[in-house]
Write an enzyme that holds these catalytic residues in place. Sequence first.
Site, PDB file in Angstrom:
ATOM      1  N   HIS A  74      10.309  46.708  24.880  1.00 20.66           N
ATOM      2  CA  HIS A  74      10.855  45.353  24.854  1.00 20.66           C
ATOM      3  C   HIS A  74      12.120  45.239  25.706  1.00 20.66           C
ATOM      4  O   HIS A  74      13.088  44.579  25.314  1.00 20.66           O
ATOM      5  CB  HIS A  74      11.150  44.952  23.405  1.00 20.66           C
ATOM      6  CG  HIS A  74      11.154  43.480  23.153  1.00 20.66           C
ATOM      7  ND1 HIS A  74      12.148  42.635  23.620  1.00 20.66           N
ATOM      8  CD2 HIS A  74      10.288  42.683  22.473  1.00 20.66           C
ATOM      9  CE1 HIS A  74      11.899  41.403  23.228  1.00 20.66           C
ATOM     10  NE2 HIS A  74      10.768  41.397  22.526  1.00 20.66           N
TER      11      HIS A  74
ATOM     12  N   GLU B  61       6.175  42.710  28.555  1.00 19.65           N
ATOM     13  CA  GLU B  61       5.766  43.630  27.502  1.00 19.65           C
ATOM     14  C   GLU B  61       4.267  43.926  27.612  1.00 19.65           C
ATOM     15  O   GLU B  61       3.437  43.123  27.199  1.00 19.65           O
ATOM     16  CB  GLU B  61       6.084  43.043  26.132  1.00 19.65           C
ATOM     17  CG  GLU B  61       7.537  42.667  25.931  1.00 19.65           C
ATOM     18  CD  GLU B  61       7.724  41.751  24.743  1.00 19.65           C
ATOM     19  OE1 GLU B  61       7.365  42.163  23.615  1.00 19.65           O
ATOM     20  OE2 GLU B  61       8.189  40.608  24.934  1.00 19.65           O
TER      21      GLU B  61
ATOM     22  N   HIS C 180       6.790  42.678  15.522  1.00 20.71           N
ATOM     23  CA  HIS C 180       7.290  43.920  16.136  1.00 20.71           C
ATOM     24  C   HIS C 180       7.460  45.062  15.133  1.00 20.71           C
ATOM     25  O   HIS C 180       8.426  45.827  15.206  1.00 20.71           O
ATOM     26  CB  HIS C 180       8.606  43.658  16.855  1.00 20.71           C
ATOM     27  CG  HIS C 180       8.484  42.783  18.059  1.00 20.71           C
ATOM     28  ND1 HIS C 180       7.326  42.703  18.804  1.00 20.71           N
ATOM     29  CD2 HIS C 180       9.380  41.948  18.655  1.00 20.71           C
ATOM     30  CE1 HIS C 180       7.520  41.857  19.814  1.00 20.71           C
ATOM     31  NE2 HIS C 180       8.741  41.380  19.746  1.00 20.71           N
TER      32      HIS C 180
END
Length: 366
Positions: free
Chosen positions: A192, A327, A118
Amino acid sequence: MPTQTPQTVSPSVHREPWGTTPAGQQVSLYTLRNKNHLTVQVSEFGAVLVSIRTPDRHGRFEDIVLGHHQLEPYLDRKTAQFFGATIGRFGNRIAHGTFSLEGQTYALACNNSPNALHGGPQGFDMVLWESAGFVQEQGVGVKLSYLSKDGEEGYPGNLQVTVTYTLTDLDELHIDYQASTDRTTVLNLTNHTFFNLSGNARRDVLNHELTIYADAFTPTDAELIPTGELLSVQGTALDFRTPHTLGARIRSEDGHLKLAGGYDHNYVLRNSGLRHAATLFEPLSGRVLETFTTEPGMQLYSGNFLDGSVTGKNGRCYQQHDGVCLETQHFPDSPNQPQFPSTVLQPETTFHSRTIYAFKQRPLNL
């Protein structure tokens, strides 16, 4: 008795102070409200989607996302947990935090040993974005902008990125991403948010019924790095082509689920362009979330690593499976998987992507 539907109001955008960062930067919180009283809150810090208040089938408005009421927990990754975060430069995992591009190898900041996850420890969810609210014919919203400098978290190129949240009177939240670079780089932007359609997270999400419009997924190894294959969902616990509750097969002996401790898988969505990716339904509240995207994939994550150590909204200690993420994204580890859709962004091009979350209700007899 059903709650009376409130009268419509004028759509609005409200900006208010929401605290300061450790560096003394002022942070604002935006509240977007449409004519139907649906509200969305967005923070300048992390371009975080802080709350979404939608009605159940009886018209009761409640928050349907996990997170925090205050800024401070979002400043610490241990308590932020990526709740509602804008993820970048690269959503999901990159194996061993390395990739090669135009003959050069890049080493990234790793935060999911031994991999990069991420965007790294100081990804886009941990920076302050510039912002501007707006009221337009298509809806009310906030546009957030950030310049990720060359070398940030190991990624090449000065990357100018914008994320625009627009709340429409059709009870849709549009998330539009745009980015440009002065040097060839890789990019995988996503959001997210952990959804819990029960309202105020009064139950876990295992009773939520999910449909995913995908026939294949990208299997992973034990470190959740894609093997490079595309496998059919047929005959696996990952088959959501017809509605199943999240809890129906989450404890099954399916090897793919046992590796991840639940659902943490990237689906290969059908077709291209803006299309329907998933439908999530919570039977007791009647709330429905429909997801549309231009992205080629969608990561289903069932909150496997929530362990009760983080106290969120209304004093709730978030436990495993208290939220589910949808996502929309490119595939994990794409820079090291040339057969996957490319995540390379060239200086002469501009990246565009759109995801829509549509909020509805389903009556008892359906």
